[in-house]
Design a protein around this motif. Structure first.
Motif, short mmCIF file in Angstrom:
data_model
loop_
_atom_site.label_atom_id
_atom_site.label_comp_id
_atom_site.label_asym_id
_atom_site.label_seq_id
_atom_site.Cartn_x
_atom_site.Cartn_y
_atom_site.Cartn_z
N SER A 70 0.84 -1.21 0.00
CA SER A 70 0.00 0.00 0.00
C SER A 70 0.88 1.25 0.00
CB SER A 70 -0.92 0.03 1.24
OG SER A 70 -0.16 0.30 2.40
N GLY A 71 0.24 2.37 -0.33
CA GLY A 71 0.93 3.65 -0.22
C GLY A 71 1.27 3.96 1.23
N THR A 72 0.39 3.58 2.13
CA THR A 72 0.63 3.83 3.56
C THR A 72 1.88 3.08 4.02
OG1 THR A 72 -1.77 3.91 3.80
CG2 THR A 72 -0.49 3.83 5.82
N ALA A 73 2.01 1.82 3.58
CA ALA A 73 3.22 1.05 3.92
C ALA A 73 4.45 1.75 3.36
CB ALA A 73 3.10 -0.36 3.34
N GLU A 173 8.11 12.76 -0.45
CA GLU A 173 7.01 13.21 -1.30
C GLU A 173 5.89 12.18 -1.28
OE1 GLU A 173 9.49 13.90 -4.98
OE2 GLU A 173 7.63 14.93 -5.48
N ASP A 174 4.74 12.57 -0.78
CA ASP A 174 3.56 11.71 -0.84
C ASP A 174 2.85 12.01 -2.17
OD1 ASP A 174 1.14 10.48 -0.70
OD2 ASP A 174 0.63 11.19 1.30
N ALA A 175 3.20 11.20 -3.18
CA ALA A 175 2.60 11.36 -4.51
C ALA A 175 1.50 10.32 -4.74
CB ALA A 175 3.68 11.25 -5.58
N ALA A 176 0.87 9.88 -3.63
CA ALA A 176 -0.18 8.86 -3.72
C ALA A 176 -1.27 9.27 -4.71
CB ALA A 176 -0.78 8.60 -2.34
N GLU A 177 -1.57 10.56 -4.74
CA GLU A 177 -2.66 11.05 -5.59
C GLU A 177 -2.14 11.65 -6.89
OE1 GLU A 177 -5.01 13.79 -3.26
OE2 GLU A 177 -5.24 12.36 -1.63
N ALA A 178 -0.83 11.59 -7.11
CA ALA A 178 -0.25 12.40 -8.19
C ALA A 178 0.65 11.61 -9.13
CB ALA A 178 0.51 13.57 -7.59
N PHE A 197 3.92 6.29 -3.83
CA PHE A 197 2.76 6.24 -4.72
C PHE A 197 1.75 5.23 -4.19
CE2 PHE A 197 6.62 7.30 -6.95
CZ PHE A 197 6.27 8.36 -7.75
N SER A 198 0.49 5.41 -4.61
CA SER A 198 -0.56 4.47 -4.18
C SER A 198 -1.29 3.92 -5.40
CB SER A 198 -1.57 5.20 -3.29
OG SER A 198 -2.74 4.42 -3.14
N PHE A 199 -1.62 2.62 -5.33
CA PHE A 199 -2.46 1.98 -6.36
C PHE A 199 -3.74 1.47 -5.72
CE2 PHE A 199 2.07 0.98 -7.34
CZ PHE A 199 2.24 1.93 -8.33
N ASN A 200 -4.23 2.19 -4.74
CA ASN A 200 -5.50 1.93 -4.10
C ASN A 200 -6.61 1.93 -5.18
OD1 ASN A 200 -7.59 1.80 -2.31
ND2 ASN A 200 -7.25 3.80 -1.41
N GLY A 201 -7.73 1.30 -4.87
CA GLY A 201 -8.79 1.13 -5.86
C GLY A 201 -9.36 2.41 -6.43
N ASN A 202 -9.19 3.53 -5.74
CA ASN A 202 -9.76 4.78 -6.24
C ASN A 202 -8.74 5.65 -6.99
OD1 ASN A 202 -8.17 5.97 -4.31
ND2 ASN A 202 -9.84 6.67 -3.01
N LYS A 203 -7.51 5.16 -7.15
CA LYS A 203 -6.46 6.00 -7.73
C LYS A 203 -6.49 5.97 -9.27
CE LYS A 203 -4.70 7.55 -3.88
NZ LYS A 203 -5.79 7.21 -2.96
N ILE A 204 -5.62 6.76 -9.89
CA ILE A 204 -5.66 6.92 -11.35
C ILE A 204 -5.36 5.60 -12.05
CG2 ILE A 204 -3.27 7.71 -11.64
CD1 ILE A 204 -4.57 9.87 -13.59
C1 LIG Z 1 -2.49 11.65 0.03
C2 LIG Z 1 -2.54 10.17 0.29
N1 LIG Z 1 -1.54 9.61 0.96
C3 LIG Z 1 -1.50 8.30 1.20
C4 LIG Z 1 -2.50 7.46 0.77
C5 LIG Z 1 -2.43 6.03 1.16
O1 LIG Z 1 -2.35 5.15 0.10
P1 LIG Z 1 -2.91 3.66 0.28
O2 LIG Z 1 -4.40 3.72 0.31
O3 LIG Z 1 -2.38 2.94 -0.91
O4 LIG Z 1 -2.36 3.11 1.56
C6 LIG Z 1 -3.58 8.01 0.04
C7 LIG Z 1 -4.69 7.23 -0.52
O5 LIG Z 1 -5.26 6.32 -0.08
C8 LIG Z 1 -3.60 9.40 -0.18
O6 LIG Z 1 -4.64 9.97 -0.82
#
Ligand SMILES: Cc1ncc(COP(=O)(O)O)c(C=O)c1O
Length: 411
Positions: A70-73, A173-178, A197-204
């Protein structure tokens, strides 16, 4: 009003299909790669999809990268790479999703929140400079800065990086959304010491759940990979000298990532087109404006965000969200600032009330790259109806004019 102009009636009841904020959009090749994982029985956190996904991602952004769960990890590991530990402080913009700063707490450190600016909605470099100057006087500099690129647009990185360099504060840099956004022709997530970066289900693009950590320092990336697999020392015995985590991406999900990366540029074009279609369809509405598009880079418009001026628009942001909900449209407030969260009550906060204002007035509209023109028109007309304005037909003309034209033509 003719049903022709309103393929999806905005007054229909809750049985109608709901238009969601941001849904997964497969490109076509994902299943081929996933099937390869099944065919070879690499159904674990090891396999050729992971290697290929990391390689493809590295080619795309130009830095080594580690695929994670995950992006959080990725933020957790990134902060640890920057040396964040118990009793440290980490600066973070207050206007963000909680995952940007929760890992600060995982590491036993504390957050200090900074305000945004209206020009970018991101961290205000002037507030950062003032906060660091004041902290330097107290000899209490933070261990790191997390900078967030909200909704697909980069923060103003040149001043942010030069201020941090002056005070020797490393930047995550938290580029999860970018993902795919740029800053002065450089990819978001490649400018600080570590990018996430994040590849969560709601991302691009999505791997259903997943993330990536990137850095110019290949040794750091390898370290993150090592920690993400329980930090097992080389050798036969299960020996551990360092604390590890189960944070590696699955080989099945990496297969989805490979297919998704192939269509990333198309997804950017689609998301941007959606944002600009909304902007044009609201051009005659007072009190509703698209999130700024700053000239220094490419804004992917991962989410189409607007600011509502209640006095001019005639409805508050919350009233608009409720009206959209009644029309079976999902919308959301802009992130609630972290310094207003019960979890972070008591944390220090630098700056004014820009983030609070953006939160109070900001709305995210359905932005899926698969959003059809028909469904977007339904959203547009639900917003227009909430503002007491006439609806549009599929050509962007007032719907009533079209029904009159059709009536005259005997349609
Ligand atoms: C700004 C931001 N940081 C971090 C995250 C965490 O990413 P993830 O959901 O993949 O853990 C997200 C999205 O979920 C996010 O929008």
């Amino acid at each position: 009003m003719g049903s022709h102009a309103h393929p999806v009636g905005i007054t229909k009841g809750p049985s109608m299909r709901r238009i969601l904020l941001s849904i997964p959009h497969m490109g076509g090749n994902e299943e081929t790669y996933v099937r390869q994982a099944f065919a070879t029985n690499w159904l674990s956190t090891v396999g050729s999809n992971i290697i290929a996904f990391e390689d493809d991602f590295q080619k795309r952004i130009g830095l080594p990268a580690a695929a994670l769960s995950s992006g959080t990890a990725a933020i957790h590991l990134g902060l640890r790479l920057l040396g964040v530990g118990p009793n440290d402080e980490v600066f973070c913009p207050t206007l963000t999703f909680a995952a940007s700063c929760n890992p600060v707490r995982y590491l036993g450190a504390e957050c200090v929140f900074l305000d945004s600016d209206y020009a970018t909605w991101n961290l205000d470099p002037n507030i950062l400079e003032d906060a660091l100057r004041r902290r330097a006087l107290r000899n209490q500099l933070p261990r790191a800065l997390v900078v967030v690129h909200l909704y697909g647009q980069c923060a103003d990185m040149d001043p942010i990086l030069s201020i941090c360099q002056r005070y020797d504060v490393p930047v995550l840099e938290d580029a999860a959304e970018a993902l795919a956004a740029t800053y002065r022709n450089r990819p978001a997530g490649t400018l600080g010491s570590v990018g996430v970066f994040s590849f969560n289900g709601n991302k691009i693009i999505t791997t259903t759940s997943g993330g990536m950590l990137a850095s110019a320092d290949a040794v750091w990336v390898e370290k993150a990979r090592f920690w993400s697999q329980q930090a097992r020392d080389p050798g036969l015995a299960y020996e551990h000298s360092e604390l590890g985590y189960n944070y590696r991406m699955s080989n099945v999900l990496a297969g989805i990532g490979r297919g998704q990366l192939e269509v990333l540029d198309l997804r950017v074009r689609q998301r941007r087109a959606i944002a600009f279609r909304y902007r044009d369809a609201f051009a005659d509405l007072p009190g509703i404006s698209l999130m700024p598009q700053v000239a220094y880079g490419l804004h992917t418009n991962w989410l189409s965000c607007f600011l509502i001026d209640e006095g001019e628009f005639g409805r508050s942001r919350d009233q608009l969200i409720r009206a959209l909900d009644e029309a079976n449209v999902e919308s959301r407030p802009v992130w609630k600032p972290m310094h207003l969260q019960p979890l972070y009550a008591g944390c220090e906060h630098y700056g004014g009330d820009v983030a609070e204002d953006l939160f109070r007035r900001g709305i995210c509209l359905p932005s899926s790259s698969s959003l059809s023109a028909e469904d977007q028109l339904h959203v547009v007309n639900a917003v227009r109806a909430a503002a007491g304005m006439h609806e549009l037909d599929e050509l962007g003309q007032p719907a009533t004019v079209q029904s009159e034209r059709m009536a005259q033509a005997g349609d």
